[in-house]
Enzyme design. Structure first.
Site, PDB file in Angstrom:
ATOM      1  N   GLY A  15       0.784  -1.236   0.000  1.00 42.02           N
ATOM      2  CA  GLY A  15       0.000   0.000   0.000  1.00 42.02           C
ATOM      3  C   GLY A  15       0.808   1.273   0.000  1.00 42.02           C
ATOM      4  O   GLY A  15       0.570   2.171  -0.815  1.00 42.02           O
ATOM      5  N   ASP A  16       1.748   1.393   0.909  1.00 41.24           N
ATOM      6  CA  ASP A  16       2.497   2.646   1.095  1.00 41.24           C
ATOM      7  C   ASP A  16       3.999   2.432   0.969  1.00 41.24           C
ATOM      8  O   ASP A  16       4.789   3.037   1.699  1.00 41.24           O
ATOM      9  CB  ASP A  16       2.190   3.259   2.465  1.00 41.24           C
ATOM     10  CG  ASP A  16       0.805   3.877   2.527  1.00 41.24           C
ATOM     11  OD1 ASP A  16       0.331   4.354   1.482  1.00 41.24           O
ATOM     12  OD2 ASP A  16       0.199   3.871   3.612  1.00 41.24           O
TER      13      ASP A  16
END
Length: 159
Positions: A15-16
């Site tokens: 995700g990040d």
């Protein structure tokens, strides 16, 4: 590292996070270029604590605060990045292809500490093809730059 933590890190990477392979000119390197491997995790500054948590569990890398309000945690180096990707590989979903391709190249590099110019050029080509998997900015250096450098030194046979 506990499986739950490995799975959490994999999800965070999906995700990040970013897996970056790039070519960087270096006069002090045998073939004129370094192949850099970096895993980066990002959060707004107020979420820096989670990057510190990651750093504690991963045991490598550094955290910095960027001028744009983002905190960034980087694990850099061929062997540290290979190690971390091996830890999270079974749990990665969105970046599965990036992990597999990066691991293939990094394992090859770890197994061959003294590549021939032709082998190094092939690695540069793999870095360039890997970059197409990412939503990255324009890459500055390409395998063609490595080929030109190696040819200028007389280290490659003409095609």
């Amino acid at each position: 590292m506990d499986d739950t933590i490995r799975a959490y890190i994999a999800g965070f990477l999906d995700g990040d996070g970013s897996i970056i392979l790039q070519l960087k000119p270096r006069r002090d390197y045998r073939y004129g270029f370094q192949i850099r491997a970096i895993i980066s995790f990002y959060q707004k500054r107020r979420g820096r604590w989670v990057l510190e948590w990651l750093q504690t569990h991963i045991g490598r890398g550094r955290i910095r605060e960027r001028p744009d309000g983002i905190a960034q945690y980087d694990v850099e180096g061929i062997e540290p990045v290979r190690w971390l990707l091996e830890q999270v590989q079974p749990y990665v979903v969105a970046k599965r292809e990036q992990v597999e391709q990066a691991l293939n190249l990094l394992r090859e590099m770890c197994a061959n500490k003294s590549p021939t110019p032709e082998e190094f050029l092939e690695w540069a080509r793999k870095v360039e093809s890997y970059q197409a998997l990412n939503y990255s900015k324009k890459c500055r250096y390409r395998a063609e730059d490595v080929r030109r450098f190696l040819s200028s030194k007389g280290w490659l046979l003409p095609p």
